[in-house]
Write a protein that holds these residues in place. Structure first.
Motif, PDB file in Angstrom:
ATOM      1  N   VAL A  63       0.837  -1.203   0.000  1.00 54.20           N
ATOM      2  CA  VAL A  63       0.000   0.000   0.000  1.00 54.20           C
ATOM      3  C   VAL A  63       0.873   1.255   0.000  1.00 54.20           C
ATOM      4  N   VAL A  78      -7.543   0.022  -2.664  1.00 55.54           N
ATOM      5  CA  VAL A  78      -6.902  -1.134  -2.049  1.00 55.54           C
ATOM      6  C   VAL A  78      -7.976  -2.162  -1.731  1.00 55.54           C
ATOM      7  N   CYS A  95      -5.105   1.647   5.578  1.00 56.12           N
ATOM      8  CA  CYS A  95      -5.054   2.105   4.187  1.00 56.12           C
ATOM      9  C   CYS A  95      -5.434   3.578   4.079  1.00 56.12           C
ATOM     10  N   THR A  98      -2.628   5.721   5.247  1.00 53.12           N
ATOM     11  CA  THR A  98      -1.479   5.676   4.346  1.00 53.12           C
ATOM     12  C   THR A  98      -1.688   6.539   3.107  1.00 53.12           C
ATOM     13  N   ALA A 100      -4.605   5.826   0.673  1.00 54.24           N
ATOM     14  CA  ALA A 100      -5.445   5.233  -0.372  1.00 54.24           C
ATOM     15  C   ALA A 100      -6.646   6.121  -0.651  1.00 54.24           C
ATOM     16  N   LEU A 103     -11.555   1.830  -1.236  1.00 59.02           N
ATOM     17  CA  LEU A 103     -11.389   0.428  -0.860  1.00 59.02           C
ATOM     18  C   LEU A 103     -12.309  -0.451  -1.698  1.00 59.02           C
TER      19      LEU A 103
END
Length: 263
Positions: A63, A78, A95, A98, A100, A103
């Motif tokens: 990721v 992700v 995620c 981080t 992203a 999802l």
């Protein structure tokens, strides 16, 4: 960044070195190349991403590498495929932190949940984050604060139908092998130039069928290698395809990549 959910979303593989260790440099190169070619979005750790073969630390590394490689130039989704709902929520939060952009929530790989349980699982993950969430197989999570809904069609097989029904894009495994052809197919279909889109679709369809099935990971990775777009190595117990399948796939990759010149 204002995220636009449209176009072809490539469901990418996870590259490994020959010793089956993560090859993050190859992943970064793969994602940068797809974005440079105009891909609409990226999905990592999906069905083709061998997420079930990775440790939690490795998934986190994938990721982080993907966020860095895409660098806000395209939406990065992700896939969340954890054995428990609690673990799925925890990974979803990771995620989001981080970087992203969304999802793709998949059911537990170890438990065949019924519809009620699957809805609970997806809704729980959606409630844990503020990201757009898409449930597996293209089903929208109806309780999420921000939902992709029917914006994205499900897979290459239904690319033309997705455009006809008003979708803004679709998920694609073929994009990791034939990015130019799949992007052009969607451009034609979105422009309602369906005869041209259908001609290109017909050229891609034999390869799409060859990349489906229980050995899809090995087939897609081999096709990427044959196209000069990736490496073949998967983690055992997945083994390379036998010689006859390799020869057939090489022919289909050549034919599919000739698709733009033929329409």
């Amino acid at each position: 960044m204002s995220t636009q959910w449209e176009g072809v979303f490539a469901t990418v593989t996870t590259p490994f070195a020959e010793d089956e260790g993560l090859d993050l440099a190859a992943l970064e190169s793969q994602l940068s190349r797809l974005v440079d070619r105009g891909i609409g979005g990226i999905v990592v750790l999906g069905t083709l991403g061998e997420g079930e073969s990775l440790t939690a630390r490795e998934r986190g590394a994938v990721v982080r590498c993907s966020v860095r490689a895409v660098d806000g130039r395209a939406p990065l989704l992700v896939a969340v495929s954890e054995t428990t709902t609690r673990a799925a929520c925890r990974f979803a939060v990771e995620c989001e932190r981080t970087g992203a952009d969304g999802l793709l929530v998949l059911p537990s790989p170890l438990y065949a949940s019924d519809e009620r349980e699957t809805r609970m699982h997806c809704r729980s993950v959606a409630a844990a984050v503020e990201l757009p969430v898409l449930a597996g197989a293209g089903a929208p999570v109806d309780t999420a604060a921000a939902v992709l809904g029917e914006d994205l069609g499900d897979g290459d097989e239904h690319a033309l139908q997705s455009a006809l029904l008003g979708a803004r894009g679709h998920l694609s495994a073929l994009a990791t092998v034939c990015p130019d052809e799949t992007i052009e197919r969607w451009r034609l279909a979105a422009a309602r130039r369906f005869e041209e889109a259908a001609a290109l679709h017909r050229r891609l369809e034999p390869l799409r069928r060859a990349l489906a099935g229980p050995k899809a990971v090995q087939a897609v990775k081999l096709a990427q290698q044959l196209a000069g777009l990736g490496g073949e190595t998967a983690r055992a117990p997945r083994l390379p395809l036998p010689a006859a399948e390799r020869e057939r796939l090489a022919r289909l990759v050549r034919d599919a990549r000739a698709g733009l010149a033929a329409v």
